[in-house]
Design an enzyme around this catalytic site. Structure first.
Site, PDB file in Angstrom:
ATOM      1  N   GLY A 249       0.833  -1.204   0.000  1.00 51.54           N
ATOM      2  CA  GLY A 249       0.000   0.000   0.000  1.00 51.54           C
ATOM      3  C   GLY A 249       0.856   1.238   0.000  1.00 51.54           C
ATOM      4  N   SER A 250       0.289   2.314   0.526  1.00 52.02           N
ATOM      5  CA  SER A 250       0.961   3.616   0.468  1.00 52.02           C
ATOM      6  C   SER A 250       2.139   3.688   1.437  1.00 52.02           C
ATOM      7  CB  SER A 250      -0.049   4.700   0.837  1.00 52.02           C
ATOM      8  OG  SER A 250      -0.548   4.434   2.139  1.00 52.02           O
ATOM      9  N   GLY A 254       2.856   2.158   5.204  1.00 50.59           N
ATOM     10  CA  GLY A 254       4.061   1.365   5.470  1.00 50.59           C
ATOM     11  C   GLY A 254       4.857   1.895   6.647  1.00 50.59           C
ATOM     12  N   GLU A 271       5.728  -3.404   0.588  1.00 55.09           N
ATOM     13  CA  GLU A 271       5.652  -3.101  -0.854  1.00 55.09           C
ATOM     14  C   GLU A 271       4.856  -1.816  -0.992  1.00 55.09           C
ATOM     15  OE1 GLU A 271       7.226  -4.578  -3.123  1.00 55.09           O
ATOM     16  OE2 GLU A 271       7.523  -6.673  -2.539  1.00 55.09           O
ATOM     17  N   CYS A 305       1.540   0.410  -8.855  1.00 50.60           N
ATOM     18  CA  CYS A 305       2.712   0.914  -8.136  1.00 50.60           C
ATOM     19  C   CYS A 305       3.858   1.147  -9.112  1.00 50.60           C
ATOM     20  CB  CYS A 305       3.115  -0.074  -7.048  1.00 50.60           C
ATOM     21  SG  CYS A 305       3.271  -1.745  -7.653  1.00 50.60           S
TER      22      CYS A 305
HETATM   23  P1  NAD Z   1      -3.467   2.151   1.359  1.00 50.85           P
HETATM   24  O1  NAD Z   1      -2.166   2.440   1.999  1.00 50.85           O
HETATM   25  O2  NAD Z   1      -4.557   3.154   1.524  1.00 50.85           O
HETATM   26  O3  NAD Z   1      -4.044   0.759   1.908  1.00 50.85           O
HETATM   27  C1  NAD Z   1      -3.347  -0.449   1.734  1.00 50.85           C
HETATM   28  C2  NAD Z   1      -3.796  -1.451   2.769  1.00 50.85           C
HETATM   29  O4  NAD Z   1      -3.284  -1.059   4.045  1.00 50.85           O
HETATM   30  C3  NAD Z   1      -5.308  -1.543   2.936  1.00 50.85           C
HETATM   31  O5  NAD Z   1      -5.672  -2.891   3.118  1.00 50.85           O
HETATM   32  C4  NAD Z   1      -5.542  -0.740   4.197  1.00 50.85           C
HETATM   33  O6  NAD Z   1      -6.731  -1.115   4.856  1.00 50.85           O
HETATM   34  C5  NAD Z   1      -4.307  -1.131   5.005  1.00 50.85           C
HETATM   35  N1  NAD Z   1      -3.960  -0.252   6.125  1.00 50.85           N
HETATM   36  C6  NAD Z   1      -3.856   1.096   6.130  1.00 50.85           C
HETATM   37  N2  NAD Z   1      -3.515   1.532   7.382  1.00 50.85           N
HETATM   38  C7  NAD Z   1      -3.395   0.431   8.162  1.00 50.85           C
HETATM   39  C8  NAD Z   1      -3.062   0.218   9.528  1.00 50.85           C
HETATM   40  N3  NAD Z   1      -2.802   1.236  10.362  1.00 50.85           N
HETATM   41  N4  NAD Z   1      -3.036  -1.039  10.000  1.00 50.85           N
HETATM   42  C9  NAD Z   1      -3.285  -2.090   9.181  1.00 50.85           C
HETATM   43  N5  NAD Z   1      -3.621  -1.953   7.877  1.00 50.85           N
HETATM   44  C10 NAD Z   1      -3.666  -0.703   7.370  1.00 50.85           C
HETATM   45  O7  NAD Z   1      -3.155   1.884  -0.205  1.00 50.85           O
HETATM   46  P2  NAD Z   1      -4.169   1.729  -1.424  1.00 50.85           P
HETATM   47  O8  NAD Z   1      -4.760   3.063  -1.752  1.00 50.85           O
HETATM   48  O9  NAD Z   1      -5.099   0.578  -1.210  1.00 50.85           O
HETATM   49  O10 NAD Z   1      -3.169   1.282  -2.600  1.00 50.85           O
HETATM   50  C11 NAD Z   1      -2.418   2.184  -3.348  1.00 50.85           C
HETATM   51  C12 NAD Z   1      -0.973   2.232  -2.855  1.00 50.85           C
HETATM   52  O11 NAD Z   1      -0.407   0.929  -2.825  1.00 50.85           O
HETATM   53  C13 NAD Z   1      -0.070   3.032  -3.778  1.00 50.85           C
HETATM   54  O12 NAD Z   1       0.800   3.815  -2.999  1.00 50.85           O
HETATM   55  C14 NAD Z   1       0.694   1.962  -4.528  1.00 50.85           C
HETATM   56  O13 NAD Z   1       1.939   2.393  -5.047  1.00 50.85           O
HETATM   57  C15 NAD Z   1       0.861   0.929  -3.471  1.00 50.85           C
HETATM   58  N6  NAD Z   1       1.153  -0.376  -4.046  1.00 50.85           N
HETATM   59  C16 NAD Z   1       2.427  -0.854  -3.960  1.00 50.85           C
HETATM   60  C17 NAD Z   1       2.734  -2.073  -4.538  1.00 50.85           C
HETATM   61  C18 NAD Z   1       4.136  -2.602  -4.495  1.00 50.85           C
HETATM   62  O14 NAD Z   1       4.302  -3.786  -4.733  1.00 50.85           O
HETATM   63  N7  NAD Z   1       5.154  -1.818  -4.188  1.00 50.85           N
HETATM   64  C19 NAD Z   1       1.748  -2.825  -5.199  1.00 50.85           C
HETATM   65  C20 NAD Z   1       0.455  -2.315  -5.254  1.00 50.85           C
HETATM   66  C21 NAD Z   1       0.166  -1.088  -4.674  1.00 50.85           C
END
Ligand code: NAD
Length: 514
Positions: A249-250, A254, A271, A305
């Site tokens: 995720g973001s 992370g 990631e 991503c």
């Molecule tokens: P996001 O960060 O909003 O959410 C990702 C996940 O994290 C969700 O399941 C969310 O519920 C969870 N989350 C958030 N805060 C949390 C916490 N405090 N505790 C536990 N879980 C938590 O991201 P998004 O909008 O769903 O996805 C887009 C982002 O993901 C972009 O930044 C993209 O670059 C990244 N991404 C990276 C990769 C990679 O492999 N590097 C792959 C796909 C997406």
């Protein structure tokens, strides 16, 4: 079964995957847990804003039951020989093959990917399952020569335990599968907390695996909890029963997860966001570069991503190439992702549209010039125009990842300078150069070249194969998933020394005679 989408009717797709209930359970300890909920979540189709389905959010008590069940099954699963675990994963791969048309269509319906990309995502899951099957006979350790006579030393890899998988919306099936298929052959249990923006794909994917696991007596080895971050997500990352939290995720997410997991001495596999650039050298095959950039920046509506966010064009080709790129953008067909011929579907929701608009306004305020696009598309759904913004120097807004089809285009004179600018962002996921010059390619791939986890020559930044280790440096988090030796993250290493002599010598010649 044909890969052709026979139906784009959401009800038919949901029925094909057994998801027709008015409210679907959000907690699955193998089978669904019903009876209580922490509220109801609606899953929307971003193509038209319609409600695809409703999900009962998991309670903390249900979370506990899911983790408990996975832990019980892990206690037996870890002792199943790895190739036998591989055989069960092979059967999961077969089920994904059988369900590929419906599951691919559901990916398109729930997150807006065009049809071929929805199917492609499920293909990635099939590929990683196949990879994991082979891997199940190759979880190799090394043997070393002991310095002590009559001793043998080697290392072996054991299952790590329960793996928490937290996934982003944009790969609602494949990112979980990268983790789950490897973790399963490595002998682990898996509990998945998917994005609340893609709960239906998660339920469908879980059920496909659960049917196979249950047939072999391991129902609940994989668990699923669809719950809020404050209730379920935070509980999960603090939970010491997970020695590994694999989170996609973001960067904001992370930072939080990395900190919490490190405090309890757990491991995290992160990631996170990318900010990927392509350099086009004067000697490049410009037809290839055009296609690589267009797919990288416009494909998946810029919501990968690895999407291309920045392009650095050599000044000698910049004017003509930019004109060609703008022309290509203006031919992109935007629309319903499941209609044949559509190249770009919607963004995930209206929040994403707002962030797209804000980023463009900021770029313009910083001196960027919109060459094409820049606007919301006037139709139902979260659609925007793919956008190219010209910049003279690097704009401050380029330091951030905007999860939308915005491409910043600049020029360069000197390759060293282009590489420096490419690296000069906080993220380090994917990068490319288009060149036919061997020296430029090697310079880009060398130790002072691209600082990203992925570096490509004459292909774009997006569309990685599962055979390589996938991930990035710096604020992208440093994790590696999928191929190569990424499996090691899901196992614990043990160094073993056996003494078959009649003496007990100490290492380093130490004497301790009593
Ligand atoms: P996001 O960060 O909003 O959410 C990702 C996940 O994290 C969700 O399941 C969310 O519920 C969870 N989350 C958030 N805060 C949390 C916490 N405090 N505790 C536990 N879980 C938590 O991201 P998004 O909008 O769903 O996805 C887009 C982002 O993901 C972009 O930044 C993209 O670059 C990244 N991404 C990276 C990769 C990679 O492999 N590097 C792959 C796909 C997406």
């Amino acid at each position: 079964m044909s890969e052709t989408l026979r139906s784009t009717d959401p009800a038919a797709v949901l029925a094909a995957l057994g998801l027709s209930a008015p409210v679907l359970p959000g907690a699955w300890a193998g089978p669904a847990l019903t009876g209580e909920s922490a509220g109801t979540l609606e899953s929307y189709n971003p193509a038209d804003g319609s409600v695809l389905g409703r999900v009962a959010l998991a309670t903390t008590a249900q979370y506990e039951a899911v983790v408990q069940r996975s832990a019980e099954q892990f206690a037996r699963w870890r002792s199943v020989p790895a190739p036998k675990r591989g055989e069960i994963v092979r059967q999961m791969g077969e089920q994904f093959r059988a369900n590929k048309p419906a599951l691919g269509a559901l990916v398109s319906l729930e997150v807006g990917k065009v049809g071929s990309e929805g199917l492609g995502e499920v293909q990635e899951t099939i590929d990683i399952a196949d990879f994991a099957v082979g891997l199940s006979r190759q979880l190799y350790g090394l043997s070393m020569h002991s310095e002590r006579p009559g001793h043998r030393m080697y290392e072996q890899w054991h299952p790590l335990g329960l793996i928490a998988v937290i996934s982003a919306f944009n790969f609602p099936n494949a990112v979980w599968a990268w983790n789950a298929m490897l973790a399963a052959v490595c002998g682990d249990g898996v509990v998945w907390k998917p994005s609340l923006k893609a709960p239906l794909v998660a339920i469908a994917s879980h059920r496909i695996c659960e049917d196979v696991l249950a047939a072999h007596g391991f129902s609940g080895l994989f668990g699923l909890v669809i719950g809020r971050d404050a209730e379920v997500g935070e509980r999960m990352i603090h939970d010491a029963r997970f020695p590994l939290v694999s989170a996609t995720g973001s960067t904001r997410m992370g930072k939080r997860i990395g900190t919490v997991v490190a405090e309890r001495f757990g491991r995290s596999l992160l990631e996170l966001g990318g900010n990927n650039a392509i350099i086009v050298a004067p000697d490049a095959n410009l037809d290839l570069a055009l296609r690589g950039i267009a797919f990288g920046a416009v494909g998946t509506a810029g919501q990968r991503c690895t999407s291309t966010r920045r392009v650095y064009l050599h000044e000698s080709i910049a004017t003509d190439f930019t004109a060609r790129l703008v022309k290509a953008y203006e031919q992109v067909t935007i629309g319903d992702p499941l209609v044949a011929g559509t190249l770009m579907g919607p963004l995930i929701d209206d929040d994403a549209v707002r962030m797209y608009q804000e980023a463009i306004a900021t770029a313009v305020g910083q001196g960027g010039r919109v060459l094409t696009g820049g606007k919301r598309v006037d139709r139902l759904g979260s659609y925007v125009q793919p956008t190219i913004i010209a910049m003279d120097g690097d704009l401050p807004v380029c330091q951030h990842e905007t999860f939308a089809p915005i491409l910043y285009v600049g020029t360069y004179t000197d390759l060293e300078d282009a590489i420096r600018r490419q690296n000069d962002v906080p993220q380090g996921l994917s990068s490319s150069i288009f060149t036919t010059n061997f020296l430029s390619a090697e310079r880009f791939l060398g130790p002072a070249g691209s600082d990203c986890g992925i570096a490509n020559v004459n292909i774009g930044t997006s569309g990685a194969e599962i055979g390589g280790a996938f991930g990035g440096e710096k604020e992208t988090g440093g994790g590696r998933e999928a191929g190569s030796d990424s499996w090691r993250a899901y196992m614990r290493r043990q160094t073993c020394t056996l003494n078959y002599s009649a003496d007990i010598p100490l290492a380093q010649g130490v004497n301790f005679d009593i």
